[in-house]
Design an enzyme around this catalytic site. Sequence first.
Site, PDB file in Angstrom:
ATOM      1  N   GLU A  91      -5.350  -0.828  -9.935  1.00 42.74           N
ATOM      2  CA  GLU A  91      -4.917  -1.880  -9.634  1.00 42.74           C
ATOM      3  C   GLU A  91      -6.200  -3.181  -8.953  1.00 42.74           C
ATOM      4  OE1 GLU A  91      -0.591  -0.240  -8.466  1.00 42.74           O
ATOM      5  OE2 GLU A  91      -1.016  -2.190  -7.946  1.00 42.74           O
ATOM      6  N   CYS A 109      -7.736  -9.333  -4.966  1.00 43.69           N
ATOM      7  CA  CYS A 109      -8.165  -7.917  -4.352  1.00 43.69           C
ATOM      8  C   CYS A 109      -8.041  -6.998  -4.999  1.00 43.69           C
ATOM      9  CB  CYS A 109      -6.410  -8.092  -3.792  1.00 43.69           C
ATOM     10  SG  CYS A 109      -6.096  -6.804  -2.736  1.00 43.69           S
ATOM     11  N   CYS A 116      -5.016   6.814  -1.916  1.00 43.36           N
ATOM     12  CA  CYS A 116      -5.972   6.701  -0.732  1.00 43.36           C
ATOM     13  C   CYS A 116      -5.054   7.965   0.024  1.00 43.36           C
ATOM     14  CB  CYS A 116      -5.214   5.820   0.071  1.00 43.36           C
ATOM     15  SG  CYS A 116      -5.417   5.109   1.871  1.00 43.36           S
ATOM     16  N   CYS A 120       0.115   5.753   5.161  1.00 47.84           N
ATOM     17  CA  CYS A 120       0.546   4.304   5.418  1.00 47.84           C
ATOM     18  C   CYS A 120       2.320   4.482   4.839  1.00 47.84           C
ATOM     19  CB  CYS A 120       0.087   3.022   5.599  1.00 47.84           C
ATOM     20  SG  CYS A 120      -1.959   3.495   6.111  1.00 47.84           S
ATOM     21  N   CYS A 123       3.872   2.192   2.185  1.00 44.12           N
ATOM     22  CA  CYS A 123       2.679   1.829   1.276  1.00 44.12           C
ATOM     23  C   CYS A 123       2.907   2.456  -0.172  1.00 44.12           C
ATOM     24  CB  CYS A 123       1.102   2.062   1.636  1.00 44.12           C
ATOM     25  SG  CYS A 123      -0.268   1.919   0.744  1.00 44.12           S
ATOM     26  N   CYS A 342       0.203  -3.354  -2.834  1.00 44.32           N
ATOM     27  CA  CYS A 342      -0.779  -2.550  -3.654  1.00 44.32           C
ATOM     28  C   CYS A 342      -0.655  -0.692  -3.491  1.00 44.32           C
ATOM     29  CB  CYS A 342      -1.173  -2.374  -1.947  1.00 44.32           C
ATOM     30  SG  CYS A 342      -2.697  -0.711  -2.140  1.00 44.32           S
TER      31      CYS A 342
HETATM   32  S1  SF4 Z   1      -1.963   0.368   3.234  1.00 37.83           S
HETATM   33 FE1  SF4 Z   1      -1.857   1.402   1.674  1.00 37.83          FE
HETATM   34  S2  SF4 Z   1      -4.324   1.592   0.589  1.00 37.83           S
HETATM   35 FE2  SF4 Z   1      -4.345   0.367   2.599  1.00 37.83          FE
HETATM   36  S3  SF4 Z   1      -5.173   2.590   3.828  1.00 37.83           S
HETATM   37 FE3  SF4 Z   1      -2.936   2.346   3.663  1.00 37.83          FE
HETATM   38  S4  SF4 Z   1      -2.251   3.887   2.737  1.00 37.83           S
HETATM   39 FE4  SF4 Z   1      -4.363   3.212   2.357  1.00 37.83          FE
END
Ligand code: SF4
Length: 371
Positions: A91, A109, A116, A120, A123, A342
């Site tokens: 995206e 962005c 990833c 986190c 996210c 995101c």
């Molecule tokens: S916020 Fe999402 S994209 Fe960013 S480092 Fe953490 S898991 Fe990865």
Amino acid sequence: MINLLNLTLPELEAWTQAELGEPKFRAMQIWQWIWQRMARDFDTMTNISRPCRESMAAKACIVWPEVTAVEESQDGTTKFLLRLEDGAQVETVLIPSDSREGVRRWTQCLSCQVGCAMGCTFCSTGEMGFERNMTMAEILGQILVAREHLGDTRLHWPMLRNIVFMGMGEPLLNFNEVMRSLQSLNSDKGLNFSPRRITVSTCGIEKNLKELGECGLAFLAVSLHAPNQELRERIMPKAARWPLDRLMSTLQSYSLNTRERITFEYLLLGGVNDGLEHARELVPLVNSVKGKLNLIVYNPAEGSPYAAPSHERVLAFEKYLWDRGVTAILRKSKGQDIKAACGQLKAARQKEQLEEIKATAPGHAGQETSA
Ligand code: SF4
């Protein structure tokens, strides 16, 4: 066949000489066609001889990411779902801002990884897990897609003003391709973005952080999201493996220009990190470096374990920081109606696909998607 979007200018010069037998200035012409004039077809490069164009077409291609969905929010925020050459999806988001004179400018962005690995907990991208790193062609191809959408030629006053590496992925874990992208972004004969208009956002990992500061090609943003190690371990378990005190002491010696400051991103999660006790702990952290704080109000995704904070708590949090000399800027959450955070659109699309698969082939759906 090589995708020319994958070559930095020095690499393109070497390729042009080796593969086409052409001098350096020819590479500059090709570079301008690709990045300034957004050519996708060698035939349009009319200041290059026909035999040279034919030779290029036989050996190289210019491939942009393919746009598979565009969603536009009521506030103008525009999100693109892109398919890469191997079918992977990422995206990119365009965020508008209007000047006092009413002139609209855009920030883009960018994603730098498919998925990833950092996991986190707030996210959607983190939930998907890591698929692979993106190439420079895929990273900068997002900008070409956005410029085409905006009708931004960059020949006059550019509409796309700022670039932030805050999309899918952790930039410091795809450092080689991110660095090559930054070098190419900088070229005044190419995309021509000054380092002051580029921000690289990291969740705060040790690997490559010092090198990023030393290159001077972008400003730094650090996703903090918690004012102490214990809470950070809960919210960002993998990033927190590098302890907060070590992160902060590294940031204290991070290379900064005279007027440059490190931006800390702080996502306010209702009832988790949005109390005045958290604000109190943040003050010495942010004041220990040349830093400022961006407060972002959490926009809950479907099925998220977190809630949005109340308006009163957000205002009290912000005021507490300002009263103690911390520059804390409350960022309006944009694109809420289009899942602009995101990974949310990709996650939603994967969920739709999963529902379709479930309807047609019950029992196999779990193997088809990582969402
Ligand atoms: S916020 Fe999402 S994209 Fe960013 S480092 Fe953490 S898991 Fe990865």
